[in-house]
Write an enzyme that holds these catalytic residues in place. Structure first.
Site, mmCIF file in Angstrom:
data_model
loop_
_atom_site.group_PDB
_atom_site.id
_atom_site.type_symbol
_atom_site.label_atom_id
_atom_site.label_comp_id
_atom_site.label_asym_id
_atom_site.label_seq_id
_atom_site.Cartn_x
_atom_site.Cartn_y
_atom_site.Cartn_z
ATOM 1 N N GLU A 212 0.840 -1.195 0.000
ATOM 2 C CA GLU A 212 0.000 0.000 0.000
ATOM 3 C C GLU A 212 0.878 1.250 0.000
ATOM 4 O OE1 GLU A 212 -2.619 -0.507 3.394
ATOM 5 O OE2 GLU A 212 -2.779 -2.647 2.972
ATOM 6 N N GLU A 321 -9.661 5.712 3.264
ATOM 7 C CA GLU A 321 -9.961 4.903 4.447
ATOM 8 C C GLU A 321 -9.884 5.786 5.675
ATOM 9 O OE1 GLU A 321 -8.135 1.109 7.013
ATOM 10 O OE2 GLU A 321 -7.154 1.770 5.166
#
Length: 405
Positions: A212, A321
């Site tokens: 990520e 997120e």
């Protein structure tokens, strides 16, 4: 009956005298004694914990050639390439030579895209042969182990994580690329807010392997509210792995950009937009996973860090997120710009030019993009297409509001 009662009274009197006499010689404990003893135990426990933390800090804060203090207070150490934390791993100790940059995926546009950061905004730089590493402090060590990073696979067990993303799944993916615009969302308490790309191996009955990269605002990790560059990896469903270089794993090869350092400039509402390209891809020759931000190749994750990602990814995700441990009303931590996706350009956060990389090391526009927002009244997402931006998404939201109590 009278005799028995008399014997009982005599026996009781003798026992009372013996017990009373014995008590005179017992140590007297006050609440103060108990408190001091308890405080001593707590102090010993804290000292032991600090000893372990300091030992770990000595491992990851390496000797440096030069130290730079940024305008935001960050201390960036210029560390010799071969002394970086990744080479503390036994399997990497004999592989300290500087790898040549692998073949860039076909179709990559070489347009200049800079990652600007505060630490070197005054013209400071690290010498050749070194890499910039943000100095880690004790608070970061204690918080870096918090289980606060998850993929969608873990959502049933992670209700404190909310996403607003576009994703593709069901194929073989060898990397991903996208352009993210950078904001400074308001983050409350122990929350974090991020925008990133995910490259995930998400096989049934297997713990997720994930790579990520993006930007985040994470006060618990950095003790401020600045948007910062990060990458993250896990080989086993977030049971281990970590951010940046806080633990050994990622091998940095770049001397110009610092993981964990603050990004500047940032986008402004209804004003100038600042965005940066992020790309993660698998080198067809070495099988290692490389990371690029802007026009800077940052370094790589060795393939032997992983299980399923030693081969390929099964899904790619793009978007935002928010993590919050808040168990009461919904958190007011913002995602993206803090504004919903329907406000569009210069008002909502975006991820544009969504692409994936195939087994031939070629970039392809995303097809069959799916969307996910667990709580669309809190954080939402929508996708669009244009010739200039290809497939792209707007996403974000304010969190707590009348429709998201």
């Amino acid at each position: 009956m009278t005799k028995s009662i008399s014997f009982y009274h005599k026996t009781s009197s003798i026992i009372f005298v013996i017990v009373s006499f014995s008590l005179l010689f017992l140590p007297i404990f006050s609440s103060k004694d108990f408190r001091e003893e308890n405080e001593t135990f707590v102090t010993r426990k804290k000292l032991k914990e600090m000893k372990l933390i300091n030992a770990h800090l000595r491992k990851i804060n390496k000797p440096y050639v030069k130290s730079i203090k940024g305008p935001d207070g960050d201390i960036i150490d210029c560390v010799l390439f071969h002394l970086q934390p990744a080479f503390d791993r036994p399997e990497l100790k004999g592989k300290m030579s500087l790898k040549s940059v692998p073949e860039i995926p076909k179709g990559h546009v070489g347009k200049k895209s800079e990652m600007k950061q505060l630490w070197n905004s005054n013209g400071e730089s690290c010498p050749k042969g070194t890499i910039p590493i943000k100095r880690t402090n004790a608070a970061q060590i204690s918080t870096s182990k918090f289980p606060n990073k998850y993929s969608r696979k873990d959502l049933p067990d992670a209700p404190s994580h909310e996403h607003a993303i576009g994703y593709v799944t069901g194929g073989e993916f060898y990397g991903a690329k996208a352009v993210l615009n950078v904001w400074e969302p308001n983050v409350t308490g122990y929350d974090f807010s991020l925008s990133q790309i995910w490259v995930i191996s998400d096989l049934p009955n297997h713990p997720a392997n994930s790579l990520e990269a993006g930007w985040h605002v994470n006060p618990l990790l950095h003790a401020d509210s600045l948007p910062r560059l990060f990458n993250y990896w896990t080989p086993n469903g977030y049971q281990s792995g970590c951010y940046n270089m806080i633990c050994p794993g990622f091998v940095q090869t770049n001397q110009n950009v610092c993981l964990g350092a603050a990004i500047d400039p940032i986008s402004t509402y209804n004003g100038q937009q600042y965005d940066v390209a992020f790309m993660i891809w698998k080198d067809p020759k070495t099988r290692d996973w490389w990371f690029m931000v802007g026009s800077e190749v940052m370094g790589y994750w060795p393939s032997n860090l992983f299980t399923d990602l030693r081969d390929h990814a099964t899904s790619v995700e793009y978007g935002g997120e928010v993590y919050s441990p808040n168990l009461g009303m919904h958190t007011s931590t913002q995602m993206g710009s803090g504004h919903f996706q329907d406000e569009g350009f210069a008002k909502a956060a975006y991820v544009r030019n969504l692409e994936v990389i195939d087994k031939d090391n070629k970039l392809n526009s995303v097809n069959n993009l799916s969307l996910l927002a667990e709580k669309p009244n809190c954080y939402g997402v929508r996708n669009e297409f244009s010739d200039a931006w290809g497939n792209y998404i707007y996403f974000g939201g304010p969190g707590n509001n009348p429709n998201c109590p």
